[in-house]
Design a protein around this motif. Sequence first.
Motif, PDB file in Angstrom:
ATOM      1  N   MET A  64      37.288  -1.519  32.706  1.00 28.30           N
ATOM      2  CA  MET A  64      35.775  -1.658  33.155  1.00 28.30           C
ATOM      3  C   MET A  64      35.316  -0.939  34.307  1.00 28.30           C
ATOM      4  SD  MET A  64      34.230  -5.459  32.968  1.00 28.30           S
ATOM      5  CE  MET A  64      34.647  -6.320  31.543  1.00 28.30           C
ATOM      6  N   SER A  65      34.371  -0.306  34.490  1.00 23.39           N
ATOM      7  CA  SER A  65      33.867   0.382  35.666  1.00 23.39           C
ATOM      8  C   SER A  65      33.221  -0.520  36.499  1.00 23.39           C
ATOM      9  CB  SER A  65      32.840   1.663  35.347  1.00 23.39           C
ATOM     10  OG  SER A  65      31.723   1.300  34.672  1.00 23.39           O
ATOM     11  N   GLY A  66      32.696  -1.454  36.223  1.00 26.60           N
ATOM     12  CA  GLY A  66      31.953  -2.334  37.091  1.00 26.60           C
ATOM     13  C   GLY A  66      30.397  -2.052  37.428  1.00 26.60           C
ATOM     14  N   GLY A  67      29.999  -1.364  36.278  1.00 26.10           N
ATOM     15  CA  GLY A  67      28.422  -1.285  36.308  1.00 26.10           C
ATOM     16  C   GLY A  67      28.044   0.061  37.075  1.00 26.10           C
ATOM     17  N   THR A  68      26.806   0.652  36.641  1.00 24.61           N
ATOM     18  CA  THR A  68      26.318   1.785  37.476  1.00 24.61           C
ATOM     19  C   THR A  68      24.773   1.360  37.949  1.00 24.61           C
ATOM     20  OG1 THR A  68      25.234   2.269  35.417  1.00 24.61           O
ATOM     21  CG2 THR A  68      27.634   3.108  35.632  1.00 24.61           C
ATOM     22  N   HIS A  69      24.531   2.477  39.158  1.00 21.30           N
ATOM     23  CA  HIS A  69      23.174   2.362  39.562  1.00 21.30           C
ATOM     24  C   HIS A  69      22.826   3.849  39.666  1.00 21.30           C
ATOM     25  CE1 HIS A  69      20.950   3.295  43.082  1.00 21.30           C
ATOM     26  NE2 HIS A  69      20.077   2.567  42.647  1.00 21.30           N
ATOM     27  N   THR A  70      21.522   4.178  38.852  1.00 25.63           N
ATOM     28  CA  THR A  70      21.214   5.310  39.039  1.00 25.63           C
ATOM     29  C   THR A  70      19.522   5.116  39.821  1.00 25.63           C
ATOM     30  OG1 THR A  70      20.132   5.119  37.079  1.00 25.63           O
ATOM     31  CG2 THR A  70      22.352   6.173  37.083  1.00 25.63           C
ATOM     32  N   ALA A  71      19.232   6.121  40.298  1.00 24.86           N
ATOM     33  CA  ALA A  71      17.912   6.430  41.144  1.00 24.86           C
ATOM     34  C   ALA A  71      17.359   7.769  40.517  1.00 24.86           C
ATOM     35  CB  ALA A  71      17.982   6.491  42.666  1.00 24.86           C
ATOM     36  N   GLU A  72      16.103   7.454  40.005  1.00 22.06           N
ATOM     37  CA  GLU A  72      15.356   8.610  39.408  1.00 22.06           C
ATOM     38  C   GLU A  72      14.179   8.759  39.999  1.00 22.06           C
ATOM     39  OE1 GLU A  72      13.611   9.190  34.752  1.00 22.06           O
ATOM     40  OE2 GLU A  72      14.269   7.240  35.332  1.00 22.06           O
ATOM     41  N   GLN A  73      13.728  10.056  40.198  1.00 21.04           N
ATOM     42  CA  GLN A  73      12.670  10.214  40.667  1.00 21.04           C
ATOM     43  C   GLN A  73      11.495  10.747  39.606  1.00 21.04           C
ATOM     44  OE1 GLN A  73      12.967  10.374  44.085  1.00 21.04           O
ATOM     45  NE2 GLN A  73      10.572  10.752  44.705  1.00 21.04           N
ATOM     46  N   ILE A  74      10.468   9.940  39.537  1.00 22.10           N
ATOM     47  CA  ILE A  74       9.495  10.187  38.403  1.00 22.10           C
ATOM     48  C   ILE A  74       8.084  10.598  39.000  1.00 22.10           C
ATOM     49  CG2 ILE A  74      10.685   8.311  36.769  1.00 22.10           C
ATOM     50  CD1 ILE A  74       8.073   6.555  37.304  1.00 22.10           C
ATOM     51  N   THR A  75       7.230  11.199  37.955  1.00 20.48           N
ATOM     52  CA  THR A  75       5.870  11.571  38.613  1.00 20.48           C
ATOM     53  C   THR A  75       5.007  10.628  37.930  1.00 20.48           C
ATOM     54  OG1 THR A  75       6.682  13.850  38.910  1.00 20.48           O
ATOM     55  CG2 THR A  75       4.255  13.626  38.521  1.00 20.48           C
ATOM     56  N   LEU A  76       4.390   9.805  38.853  1.00 19.26           N
ATOM     57  CA  LEU A  76       3.123   8.981  38.358  1.00 19.26           C
ATOM     58  C   LEU A  76       2.068   9.740  38.021  1.00 19.26           C
ATOM     59  CD1 LEU A  76       3.787   6.411  41.221  1.00 19.26           C
ATOM     60  CD2 LEU A  76       4.641   6.250  38.784  1.00 19.26           C
ATOM     61  N   ALA A  77       1.438  10.900  39.014  1.00 19.42           N
ATOM     62  CA  ALA A  77       0.101  11.381  38.569  1.00 19.42           C
ATOM     63  C   ALA A  77       0.111  12.633  39.536  1.00 19.42           C
ATOM     64  CB  ALA A  77      -0.914  10.520  38.806  1.00 19.42           C
ATOM     65  N   ARG A  78      -0.683  13.608  39.315  1.00 20.18           N
ATOM     66  CA  ARG A  78      -1.030  14.565  40.234  1.00 20.18           C
ATOM     67  C   ARG A  78      -2.178  14.422  41.012  1.00 20.18           C
ATOM     68  NH1 ARG A  78      -3.575  18.959  39.728  1.00 20.18           N
ATOM     69  NH2 ARG A  78      -4.171  18.948  37.521  1.00 20.18           N
ATOM     70  N   LEU A  79      -2.325  14.954  42.116  1.00 19.52           N
ATOM     71  CA  LEU A  79      -3.230  14.642  42.754  1.00 19.52           C
ATOM     72  C   LEU A  79      -4.304  15.854  42.894  1.00 19.52           C
ATOM     73  CD1 LEU A  79      -1.731  13.296  46.371  1.00 19.52           C
ATOM     74  CD2 LEU A  79      -3.042  12.020  44.460  1.00 19.52           C
ATOM     75  N   PRO A  80      -5.533  15.855  43.321  1.00 21.14           N
ATOM     76  CA  PRO A  80      -6.364  17.294  43.244  1.00 21.14           C
ATOM     77  C   PRO A  80      -5.862  18.356  43.613  1.00 21.14           C
ATOM     78  CG  PRO A  80      -7.623  15.284  44.048  1.00 21.14           C
ATOM     79  CD  PRO A  80      -6.277  14.694  43.894  1.00 21.14           C
ATOM     80  N   SER A  81      -4.942  17.954  44.740  1.00 24.57           N
ATOM     81  CA  SER A  81      -4.493  19.381  45.483  1.00 24.57           C
ATOM     82  C   SER A  81      -3.262  19.897  44.788  1.00 24.57           C
ATOM     83  CB  SER A  81      -3.976  19.034  46.834  1.00 24.57           C
ATOM     84  OG  SER A  81      -3.035  17.956  46.683  1.00 24.57           O
ATOM     85  N   GLY A  82      -2.783  19.177  43.633  1.00 26.19           N
ATOM     86  CA  GLY A  82      -1.599  19.838  42.937  1.00 26.19           C
ATOM     87  C   GLY A  82      -0.333  19.152  43.270  1.00 26.19           C
ATOM     88  N   VAL A  83      -0.559  18.413  44.436  1.00 24.06           N
ATOM     89  CA  VAL A  83       0.560  17.535  44.988  1.00 24.06           C
ATOM     90  C   VAL A  83       0.957  16.491  43.852  1.00 24.06           C
ATOM     91  CG1 VAL A  83       1.505  15.893  46.567  1.00 24.06           C
ATOM     92  CG2 VAL A  83       0.470  17.974  47.609  1.00 24.06           C
ATOM     93  N   GLU A  84       2.365  16.427  43.417  1.00 19.61           N
ATOM     94  CA  GLU A  84       2.614  15.573  42.647  1.00 19.61           C
ATOM     95  C   GLU A  84       2.883  14.089  43.250  1.00 19.61           C
ATOM     96  OE1 GLU A  84       5.108  16.587  39.187  1.00 19.61           O
ATOM     97  OE2 GLU A  84       3.288  17.628  38.983  1.00 19.61           O
ATOM     98  N   LEU A  85       2.535  13.188  42.677  1.00 16.46           N
ATOM     99  CA  LEU A  85       2.621  11.873  43.218  1.00 16.46           C
ATOM    100  C   LEU A  85       3.910  11.164  42.628  1.00 16.46           C
ATOM    101  CD1 LEU A  85       1.086  10.037  45.175  1.00 16.46           C
ATOM    102  CD2 LEU A  85       0.056   8.946  43.142  1.00 16.46           C
ATOM    103  N   THR A  86       4.900  10.962  43.238  1.00 14.59           N
ATOM    104  CA  THR A  86       6.314  10.655  42.647  1.00 14.59           C
ATOM    105  C   THR A  86       6.761   9.318  43.370  1.00 14.59           C
ATOM    106  OG1 THR A  86       7.783  11.449  44.312  1.00 14.59           O
ATOM    107  CG2 THR A  86       6.876  12.969  42.563  1.00 14.59           C
ATOM    108  N   THR A  87       7.617   8.484  42.454  1.00 15.57           N
ATOM    109  CA  THR A  87       8.121   7.500  43.299  1.00 15.57           C
ATOM    110  C   THR A  87       9.556   7.361  42.676  1.00 15.57           C
ATOM    111  OG1 THR A  87       7.932   5.184  43.732  1.00 15.57           O
ATOM    112  CG2 THR A  87       7.430   5.515  41.550  1.00 15.57           C
ATOM    113  N   THR A  88      10.330   6.268  43.267  1.00 20.90           N
ATOM    114  CA  THR A  88      11.781   6.039  42.880  1.00 20.90           C
ATOM    115  C   THR A  88      12.050   4.973  42.031  1.00 20.90           C
ATOM    116  OG1 THR A  88      12.425   7.316  44.989  1.00 20.90           O
ATOM    117  CG2 THR A  88      14.121   5.962  43.632  1.00 20.90           C
ATOM    118  N   VAL A  89      12.595   5.191  40.822  1.00 15.63           N
ATOM    119  CA  VAL A  89      12.864   4.304  39.910  1.00 15.63           C
ATOM    120  C   VAL A  89      14.579   3.837  39.857  1.00 15.63           C
ATOM    121  CG1 VAL A  89      12.916   3.182  37.512  1.00 15.63           C
ATOM    122  CG2 VAL A  89      11.110   4.718  38.345  1.00 15.63           C
TER     123      VAL A  89
END
Length: 323
Positions: A1-26
């Motif tokens: 048994m490895s004892g479970g895993t944790h991953t952190a993924e950066q996802i894009t929620l939307a794009r702002l008018p300037s083109g900047v991507e609005l991201t957050t971490t899951v």
Amino acid sequence: MSGGTHTAEQITLARLPSGVELTTTVHTYRGDEPGPTLYVQAAQHGREINGTEVLRRFHDRLPLESLSGTVVAVPVANPLTFDHVSYTTPEQLDSVNQNMNRVWPGDENGSLHQRMAARLWEYVTAADALVDLHTGSPDMLPHVVYREGDDRSRRLGEAFGTDLLLSEQADDDAPDEWHRRGFASKLRVVAADEGIPSITPELAYNKQILEEVVEAGVEGLLDVCRYLDLLPGDVPERDQPLARNHLGQVTADDSGLFRPNPSLEVGESIEEGTSIGTIYHPTTYEPLHEASADRSGILYALTQEATVTAGDQLASVALIREA
Ligand SMILES: [Zn+2]
């Protein structure tokens, strides 16, 4: 048994008018043993940062090696309001609904908030239970809201704890005001409609990290994990009062300075007619409104911010329920 895993993924929620991507971490915590999936998020109202701090500590405290199933955690569901330290997003960015918690389940082709919600909704629909962490004002009793009549959500709320369990009527049972304020499109309500037991803890305070409520939030989440058998162990028996969130708060009849009744404390039971405080004219001292409770129940919010405008909420009283 490895004892479970944790991953952190950066996802894009939307794009702002300037083109900047609005991201957050899951964050995804996966146990070695099979089990249910819990989805938990914080800060869709970005000034409500105690939930974010709850998730940071939960990250450190979750015993991955004992986990059976999956926990998905999003510490900042709404980076826009987080950066503005605000409750809502400016109209320029979302002219449909500035409150992200009125757009669920979202729409991938819709307004900014609708797109953000639609992206997160993908995680919600994969879950067996949902906790949407919010916080109130300094003068609010920490409580958990669930849909009245939904026993699975109620048990989730009982597992989370806090000083008060508030049931909220929905759909046909709900008062007009509930519909008028768009409550049918809250994340908790929409997820419960999908058959996912869902709660909204309202931990007191916003803008400040408050040790006591953050700790209660971490313990509450760990107890929710125990209740769902994601973690071993029992949930403690709690003597939590149950009341109904009736929405009809005591509001200011006039504008001025509000002096709350100094003998009142949130969490106490009060009778109909109890004095809530006085609004007076700041230059002439003339009393303008002697506010009193419109019903008997548990006083769970009492504003301490003295400069009030007619229509502002002064206090909230929840009707005590027996069962
Ligand atoms: Zn909120």
